[in-house]
Structures are given as structure tokens and as C-alpha cells.
Write a protein that holds these residues in place. Structure first.
Motif, PDB file in Angstrom:
ATOM      1  N   ASN A  21       0.825  -1.214   0.000  1.00 45.91           N
ATOM      2  CA  ASN A  21       0.000   0.000   0.000  1.00 45.91           C
ATOM      3  C   ASN A  21       0.856   1.260   0.000  1.00 45.91           C
ATOM      4  O   ASN A  21       0.477   2.275  -0.591  1.00 45.91           O
ATOM      5  N   HIS A  22       2.015   1.193   0.650  1.00 45.68           N
ATOM      6  CA  HIS A  22       2.927   2.338   0.625  1.00 45.68           C
ATOM      7  C   HIS A  22       3.447   2.566  -0.783  1.00 45.68           C
ATOM      8  O   HIS A  22       3.493   3.697  -1.281  1.00 45.68           O
ATOM      9  N   GLU A  23       3.830   1.486  -1.454  1.00 44.45           N
ATOM     10  CA  GLU A  23       4.330   1.602  -2.829  1.00 44.45           C
ATOM     11  C   GLU A  23       3.251   2.125  -3.764  1.00 44.45           C
ATOM     12  O   GLU A  23       3.521   2.912  -4.674  1.00 44.45           O
ATOM     13  N   ALA A  24       2.002   1.739  -3.511  1.00 43.52           N
ATOM     14  CA  ALA A  24       0.892   2.168  -4.357  1.00 43.52           C
ATOM     15  C   ALA A  24       0.402   3.572  -4.019  1.00 43.52           C
ATOM     16  O   ALA A  24      -0.430   4.127  -4.729  1.00 43.52           O
ATOM     17  N   GLY A  25       0.906   4.141  -2.918  1.00 43.55           N
ATOM     18  CA  GLY A  25       0.498   5.493  -2.557  1.00 43.55           C
ATOM     19  C   GLY A  25      -0.862   5.573  -1.908  1.00 43.55           C
ATOM     20  O   GLY A  25      -1.615   6.527  -2.151  1.00 43.55           O
ATOM     21  N   HIS A  26      -1.220   4.594  -1.062  1.00 38.76           N
ATOM     22  CA  HIS A  26      -2.512   4.579  -0.370  1.00 38.76           C
ATOM     23  C   HIS A  26      -2.312   4.999   1.088  1.00 38.76           C
ATOM     24  O   HIS A  26      -1.963   4.172   1.938  1.00 38.76           O
ATOM     25  N   PRO A  27      -2.508   6.276   1.409  1.00 39.26           N
ATOM     26  CA  PRO A  27      -2.160   6.753   2.761  1.00 39.26           C
ATOM     27  C   PRO A  27      -3.035   6.189   3.869  1.00 39.26           C
ATOM     28  O   PRO A  27      -2.535   5.877   4.952  1.00 39.26           O
ATOM     29  N   MET A  51       0.431  10.822   2.105  1.00 41.03           N
ATOM     30  CA  MET A  51       1.570   9.925   2.304  1.00 41.03           C
ATOM     31  C   MET A  51       2.663  10.583   3.154  1.00 41.03           C
ATOM     32  O   MET A  51       3.317   9.928   3.956  1.00 41.03           O
ATOM     33  N   GLY A  52       2.831  11.881   3.008  1.00 43.26           N
ATOM     34  CA  GLY A  52       3.842  12.579   3.785  1.00 43.26           C
ATOM     35  C   GLY A  52       3.542  12.654   5.263  1.00 43.26           C
ATOM     36  O   GLY A  52       4.411  13.023   6.064  1.00 43.26           O
ATOM     37  N   ASP A  53       2.308  12.321   5.659  1.00 45.88           N
ATOM     38  CA  ASP A  53       1.933  12.350   7.072  1.00 45.88           C
ATOM     39  C   ASP A  53       2.271  11.052   7.788  1.00 45.88           C
ATOM     40  O   ASP A  53       2.158  10.982   9.021  1.00 45.88           O
ATOM     41  N   LEU A  54       2.674  10.011   7.049  1.00 45.76           N
ATOM     42  CA  LEU A  54       3.085   8.763   7.693  1.00 45.76           C
ATOM     43  C   LEU A  54       4.401   8.986   8.431  1.00 45.76           C
ATOM     44  O   LEU A  54       5.219   9.811   8.021  1.00 45.76           O
ATOM     45  N   PRO A  55       4.646   8.272   9.516  1.00 48.97           N
ATOM     46  CA  PRO A  55       5.932   8.404  10.201  1.00 48.97           C
ATOM     47  C   PRO A  55       7.068   7.912   9.311  1.00 48.97           C
ATOM     48  O   PRO A  55       6.864   7.092   8.414  1.00 48.97           O
TER      49      PRO A  55
END
Length: 375
Positions: A273-279, A348-352
Motif C-alpha cells: 500500500n505504501h508503494e501504491a500510494g494509499h495513505p 503519504m507525507g503524514d506517515l511516520p
């Protein structure tokens, strides 16, 4: 100086801070947000908007780390959420400065002395402890209500990392562990000194870990950083959790009674999901992993793990664990809060930062290997 020092508050902003301070100073417990909303609703004022308008330094993203007059990210609060002031509110609330800010600085200096005076061993790392009974005896001028609220205050000031804590069931007796993070404040002698040091650390951390930091604050403390590299295209985004680490995790668990099948599935789904851009899916999976792993470390909840577990790389990984604890609440808020005009969108930028979760999972691998060897 930062704009916390130069802040010009509106009447509504000043009133909001006074409303939060009054029950906190009177009873030693911060109020519920619904209590604050009630006072503003009577005058047809949106308390959520007033809260979000308060000045803040550090990251400007909705879920970013920063520092202001209130604790935590500027996101909508539920009625049942507690709203807290920071020591920085001493700059604009004389009553907080007198009851909280100035006593806090005196205690901070006492903590520095406890740390520097402790017995050191070449073979073992130990932490000095600040204890309520010892503090009341050493500093008899401190009010009982302040001593009662102090552990909570220490845990929410962003640049003080405590090394474990405990409060007795009657809540009148407590202790907190003191580690090297306290040395950042060894030259602090006033409320302004403390806020200046804290502000500097917060802004520097934002510059290190967050691309979307507020550049004009950083200018106050050093050279402007070069422009950050653009984000990689979606298909180029690196795995959130190192695949080699997952291999180590699977291998380490083979000789233990712990079953890591679900953890591996969660981690691989997080990477996908990270690679696919799913925040939202990524945030939910980070939250799920944090909830899943505490028993391996001997704890029931992640909050206990973050506050009590002694990591091999104590300061760095302990800081990672506490930052992930903050994000655990953010992910919960983002996923469970109902639709509203005020809820920000998670991106996505809000993920740690991936390094934080990777560090905790690396420690988990070490714990599994230790249990397998019987040490």
C-alpha cells in the motif's frame, strides 16, 4: 526568537487559552474539549477554528510534529478528548507562568542535577529517578497540585524523553526515569530559556525528518537547507519495511513460540500500500502493527512498550517508539473520526518516517533471538 515569543493573539485565541488553563490550574487535570466548546458555542464561535489558528512552530502538516501553546497536532478534537497546554503558554498566560512555568524550570534544573550526580558504572547503564516524595522534600515550596500534574506535563513536552514512569494506584505517589535528553536543558535558568531550547530542537527535528517544514523558522537557528529532493514517482517508492528485515523476522521466530505470520502479512500489505500510494491503508497498517507487537516485549499495550521498554539503542530507538506512539493516535483519529467539515485529509507525507518502525521491528528480531537462545 520564534513567533511563539512574538505571537500577537486575538481576543478569541487568548480567551481559548484562558478557558483551558482555568480548570487545569485549579484541579491539576486538563479539561475535556467539549467543556471548551460549550463556552464558545454560547457566543456562536467555532472553538475548533480558534484552536487551529494558534501559532505553532515545526512542521506545518496537519499531523506533523511541532510545538505551540497547546499539545499535539492541530486536528479536530472530539468532545471527549483532553486538551492540554504546554509550558510555552507561559509566554501569554501569566497565571500559567506562575503556577506551572517557573516551578517547571526549577524542577528541570533539579532533574539535571539528579542525572549528573547519579552513580555511573562502566558495565551497566542506570537512570536516575525523579520521585514525588523526594521532590516534595527537596523543594517544599512546590504546590501539591503541581507535583500531581508534573508527570503528565513531562510526558507531553516534546524534547524531554523520560526513561519509564509509574504512578501508584492512589495517584499520590509517582516516579519518572531521567535520561540524557535532560542535558539539553542544563543551561536553562528561565522559562524563556526553556522555550528557546525546545523551539530550537523542534525546528531542527522538523528540518531533518519533514520536508514540509516552515522555512522562515529554521532561518532563526541556522543556514537555510538546500531544497529537498522531489518525491520519487509512485512506482519508485521504496518499501516501507525493509524486506531483508522481514526475512530476519521470519528466521528469528522459527525457534520461538511466537507466531509471526500475521505480523509478516501486515508488513507486506503495508509495503504494497505504501508503494501504491494509499495513505489511509498505510496508516491503518502501521497502527495495526503497533497494536500487534507489544506482547513479544512483555507488554499488553503499545503505550506501555513506548514508555517502559529499555531499548538496546536507548535514546534513539526510545525516541522512535515515542514518535510512533504519537502517530498511533493520529492514525486512530484519521480512521475513526466521522465525516465533518473540519477533518484534514491524511497524505503519504503524514506517515511516520519508515526508519522509526524499522528500528522497532529490528529490536523485536533481537528479542526473538534472545528468547530462542534462552538468554
Amino acid at each position: 526568537m520564534t513567533d511563539l515569543f512574538n505571537a500577537q493573539l486575538s481576543n478569541d485565541q487568548q480567551r481559548l487559552l484562558h478557558q483551558i488553563a482555568a480548570p487545569w490550574l485549579a484541579y491539576g487535570e486538563p479539561p475535556l474539549w467539549g467543556h471548551i466548546q460549550h463556552h464558545f458555542d454560547a457566543d456562536r464561535i467555532d472553538a475548533d477554528k480558534v484552536l487551529a489558528s494558534l501559532p505553532r512552530i515545526g512542521s506545518s502538516t496537519p499531523f506533523g510534529a511541532g510545538y505551540g501553546f497547546t499539545v499535539g497536532p492541530r486536528t479536530a478534537l472530539a468532545e471527549t478528548d483532553v486538551v492540554r497546554l504546554t509550558v510555552a503558554s507561559s509566554l501569554v498566560l501569566p497565571e500559567v507562568r506562575m503556577v506551572v512555568g517557573e516551578p517547571f524550570v526549577r524542577v528541570l534544573r533539579h532533574m539535571v542535577k539528579l542525572h549528573t550526580d547519579k552513580q555511573f558504572s562502566p558495565h551497566e547503564i542506570t537512570n536516575a529517578q525523579l520521585r514525588s516524595e523526594e521532590l516534595a522534600e527537596a523543594m517544599p515550596h512546590l504546590k501539591p497540585a503541581f507535583i500531581h500534574m508534573l508527570p503528565d506535563l513531562l510526558s507531553y513536552e516534546p524534547c524531554i524523553s523520560i526513561a519509564g514512569s509509574s504512578r501508584a494506584s492512589n495517584e499520590n505517589s509517582w516516579w519518572v526515569g531521567i535520561n540524557r535528553s535532560i542535558l539539553a536543558f542544563r543551561d536553562v535558568s528561565s522559562v524563556e530559556d526553556y522555550i528557546e531550547v525546545t523551539s530550537r530542537i523542534v525546528v531542527e527535528e522538523a528540518a531533518k525528518y519533514t520536508r514540509d517544514y516552515v522555512r522562515d523558522h529554521y532561518v532563526q537557528f541556522g543556514p537555510i537547507l538546500p531544497e529537498p529532493e522531489p518525491e520519487p514517482a509512485e512506482h519508485e517508492r521504496a518499501p516501507y519495511i525493509d524486506p531483508a528485515l522481514l526475512d530476519d523476522l521470519e528466521d528469528a521466530a522459527k525457534q520461538t513460540t511466537w507466531k509471526v505470520h500475521k505480523l509478516l502479512d501486515l508488513a507486506r500489505e503495508l509495503n504494497a500500500n505504501h508503494e501504491a500510494g494509499h495513505p489511509y491503508a498505510s496508516a491503518a497498517l502501521v497502527r495495526a502493527i503497533l497494536d500487534h507487537i507489544p506482547p513479544v516485549f512483555g507488554f499488553r499495550e503499545y503505550k506501555q512498550l513506548a514508555s517502559q521498554y529499555v531499548f538496546a539503542v536507548r535514546r534513539t530507538d526510545g525516541a522512535h517508539a515515542k514518535k510512533l506512539l504519537d502517530f498511533r493516535d493520529i492514525a486512530d483519529d484519521a480512521l475513526h473520526r466521522p465525516i465533518s467539515p473540519n477533518v484534514p485529509v491524511i497524505q503519504m507525507g503524514d506517515l511516520p518516517e519508515p526508519a522509526r518502525l524499522n528500528a522497532i521491528l529490528q529490536e523485536l528480531v533481537a528479542v526473538l533471538r534472545k528468547s530462542a537462545s534462552g538468554t
